[in-house]
Design an enzyme around this catalytic site. Structure first.
Site, PDB file in Angstrom:
ATOM      1  NE  ARG A  95      76.745 -25.504   9.313  1.00 57.98           N
ATOM      2  CZ  ARG A  95      76.137 -25.784  10.461  1.00 57.98           C
ATOM      3  NH1 ARG A  95      74.807 -25.747  10.526  1.00 57.98           N
ATOM      4  NH2 ARG A  95      76.838 -26.080  11.541  1.00 57.98           N
ATOM      5  CG  ASP A 147      80.673  -4.483   6.495  1.00 56.59           C
ATOM      6  OD1 ASP A 147      80.599  -5.591   5.920  1.00 56.59           O
ATOM      7  OD2 ASP A 147      79.676  -3.906   6.966  1.00 56.59           O
ATOM      8  CE1 TYR A 188      80.152 -21.247   5.559  1.00 54.44           C
ATOM      9  CE2 TYR A 188      79.977 -23.606   5.143  1.00 54.44           C
ATOM     10  CZ  TYR A 188      80.751 -22.491   5.398  1.00 54.44           C
ATOM     11  OH  TYR A 188      82.122 -22.608   5.496  1.00 54.44           O
ATOM     12  NE  ARG A 221      79.465 -31.804  10.017  1.00 51.06           N
ATOM     13  CZ  ARG A 221      79.350 -30.494   9.897  1.00 51.06           C
ATOM     14  NH1 ARG A 221      80.410 -29.780   9.524  1.00 51.06           N
ATOM     15  NH2 ARG A 221      78.207 -29.887  10.141  1.00 51.06           N
ATOM     16  CE  LYS A 250      82.137 -20.240   2.828  1.00 52.91           C
ATOM     17  NZ  LYS A 250      83.246 -19.265   2.762  1.00 52.91           N
ATOM     18  NE  ARG A 292      78.779 -23.424  13.515  1.00 53.10           N
ATOM     19  CZ  ARG A 292      79.866 -23.067  12.834  1.00 53.10           C
ATOM     20  NH1 ARG A 292      80.249 -21.801  12.812  1.00 53.10           N
ATOM     21  NH2 ARG A 292      80.585 -23.964  12.193  1.00 53.10           N
TER      22      ARG A 292
END
Length: 247
Positions: A146, A60, A149, A207, A153, A190
């Site tokens: 996003r 983890d 996220y 995209r 990133k 998803r």
């Protein structure tokens, strides 16, 4: 034929599925001895059978003590790949503080931890390659829904560049791989869970001007390149593989 990673030992996080799994397999095929890690050990149980050069450990990446122990147990490392991550769907209006913190913890702080654990040995031996799997959804471009996220990133890209500068005279290189939309079990999940999976799949494919999704094998090939001696003069760089998404 000699592999490009012969004689090297690699540690890969997020190897339970998707890019991390593909990277572990690609590294082994190129001759590296690989320690593949994931929070879910069961997802990796077939890897040693697919390649005797792969060993698996449960990890983890949000557990700092376990990260340090697993890296130490792995022995001298030549390559570290940070591929573990989490995708939160939400905008600045809907991202909760909990989701924000989880994004940073799993996508950026985890890489900080593994690097801190692996780097002393690399610096001592005067060599090493670290590949941080970031994303084009980062400081490169904004992607709708996003927020957590993309921000985390972007932090990983900042971490990559700052660490590369700090380590530039040590023989250790740090680069970031920034994929575009890539077909993986996570993405497929998803898509499947959306109200209209076919429309969602079309949205993801749209995209990329190339008109398709990337493959995990394509991203793994890029990780091999960044980890190999072919890129010995390359550090602090961002390798974008996105089918033209950010052109």
């Amino acid at each position: 034929m000699a592999g490009r990673l012969n004689g090297k030992r690699a540690f890969v996080t997020g190897a339970g599925q998707g890019m991390g799994r593909a990277i572990a397999l690609a590294f082994a095929a190129e001759g590296a001895d690989v320690v593949a890690s994931s929070r879910t050990l069961a997802k990796m149980e077939d890897l040693p059978a697919l390649s005797p050069k792969i060993g698996i450990v449960e990890l983890d990446v949000t557990d700092a003590n376990t990260v340090a122990r697993r890296i130490s147990e792995a022995g001298p490392l030549d390559i570290l790949v940070n591929c573990a991550g989490w995708v939160h769907t939400g905008s600045i209006l809907t991202c909760s503080e909990e989701d924000w913190q989880k994004s940073l913890e799993q996508n950026a702080t985890s890489a900080f931890r593994t690097m801190k654990a692996a780097l002393p040995g690399m610096v001592e031996r005067g060599r090493g390659s670290i590949v941080n799997v970031a994303s084009v959804a980062s400081s490169i471009t904004g992607v709708a829904d996003r927020l957590g996220y993309g921000s985390s990133k972007a932090a990983m890209i900042g971490l990559t560049k700052a660490a590369a500068r700090d380590l530039i005279s040590t023989g250790v290189r740090v680069n970031a791989l920034c994929p575009g939309t890539t077909l993986s079990p996570s993405l497929q999940s998803r898509i499947d869970q959306s109200p209209d999976p076919q429309e969602m799949a079309r949205t993801f494919m749209a995209r990329q001007p190339m008109g398709r999704l990337g493959s995990v094998e394509e991203m793994a090939a890029a990780a091999v390149y960044l980890s190999s001696d072919e890129t010995a003069f390359m550090t602090g760089q961002i390798l974008v593989i996105d089918g033209g998404q950010t052109l």
